[in-house]
Scaffold this active site. Structure first.
Site, PDB file in Angstrom:
ATOM      1  N   HIS A  23     -37.131  31.702  20.858  1.00  0.00           N
ATOM      2  CA  HIS A  23     -38.604  31.645  20.916  1.00  0.00           C
ATOM      3  C   HIS A  23     -39.202  32.939  21.471  1.00  0.00           C
ATOM      4  O   HIS A  23     -40.372  33.228  21.237  1.00  0.00           O
ATOM      5  CB  HIS A  23     -39.080  30.462  21.762  1.00  0.00           C
ATOM      6  CG  HIS A  23     -38.721  29.133  21.179  1.00  0.00           C
ATOM      7  ND1 HIS A  23     -39.104  28.738  19.911  1.00  0.00           N
ATOM      8  CD2 HIS A  23     -38.001  28.103  21.690  1.00  0.00           C
ATOM      9  CE1 HIS A  23     -38.634  27.532  19.675  1.00  0.00           C
ATOM     10  NE2 HIS A  23     -37.958  27.114  20.727  1.00  0.00           N
ATOM     11  N   ASP A  60     -31.543  24.436  15.085  1.00  0.00           N
ATOM     12  CA  ASP A  60     -32.146  23.863  16.283  1.00  0.00           C
ATOM     13  C   ASP A  60     -33.305  22.979  15.833  1.00  0.00           C
ATOM     14  O   ASP A  60     -33.862  23.203  14.764  1.00  0.00           O
ATOM     15  CB  ASP A  60     -32.658  24.998  17.184  1.00  0.00           C
ATOM     16  CG  ASP A  60     -33.095  24.534  18.555  1.00  0.00           C
ATOM     17  OD1 ASP A  60     -32.277  24.626  19.485  1.00  0.00           O
ATOM     18  OD2 ASP A  60     -34.251  24.103  18.707  1.00  0.00           O
ATOM     19  N   HIS A  62     -36.194  23.069  16.945  1.00  0.00           N
ATOM     20  CA  HIS A  62     -37.378  23.934  16.937  1.00  0.00           C
ATOM     21  C   HIS A  62     -37.096  25.223  16.155  1.00  0.00           C
ATOM     22  O   HIS A  62     -36.010  25.787  16.257  1.00  0.00           O
ATOM     23  CB  HIS A  62     -37.800  24.315  18.362  1.00  0.00           C
ATOM     24  CG  HIS A  62     -38.160  23.147  19.199  1.00  0.00           C
ATOM     25  ND1 HIS A  62     -37.347  22.687  20.198  1.00  0.00           N
ATOM     26  CD2 HIS A  62     -39.242  22.336  19.170  1.00  0.00           C
ATOM     27  CE1 HIS A  62     -37.906  21.626  20.762  1.00  0.00           C
ATOM     28  NE2 HIS A  62     -39.054  21.395  20.153  1.00  0.00           N
TER      29      HIS A  62
END
Length: 123
Positions: A23, A60, A62
């Protein structure tokens, strides 16, 4: 892995990285990721003589928007992400199958967006 590839003349290497830090972008931390470990490893690999391409396979729940943002214009990195995608209702609300990279990296970003509640059949 990079040094083993160089020293031993190996043709391929594999790194399993947890946490990937996927991220975090170039300019900021995000989603509990302070540093993008996988992006640092890929960039280091590409700086080594004889390493021409890197594949990042991100699996994942996300989407790894930071890793995508870092490499979406690169023709040296193939970024493939399997993740849940419900449009704008699930963090980080990125990773549409239509996000395919840009510039020299167009076509080298592959987002496999899975629906909420996906099970083995979706894979």
């Amino acid at each position: 892995v990079d040094e083993m590839l160089m020293e031993d003349g190996l043709q391929r290497g594999l790194v399993l990285c947890r946490p990937p830090g996927h991220h975090a972008s170039r300019a900021r931390s995000s989603g509990f990721c302070l540093v993008n470990n996988v992006a640092i490893a890929a960039a280091y690999a590409l700086s080594c003589e004889g390493i021409e391409r890197v594949l990042i396979f991100d699996w994942d729940v996300h989407h790894g928007q930071g890793t995508q943002q870092i490499f979406e214009q690169s023709d040296e990195v193939l970024f493939i992400s399997f993740h849940r995608h419900d449009g704008q209702s699930f963090y980080p609300a990125t990773g549409s199958p239509f996000e395919i990279g840009c510039g020299h990296g167009k076509g080298l970003t592959v987002n496999v967006a899975l629906p909420q509640g996906f099970e083995d059949l979706a894979l």
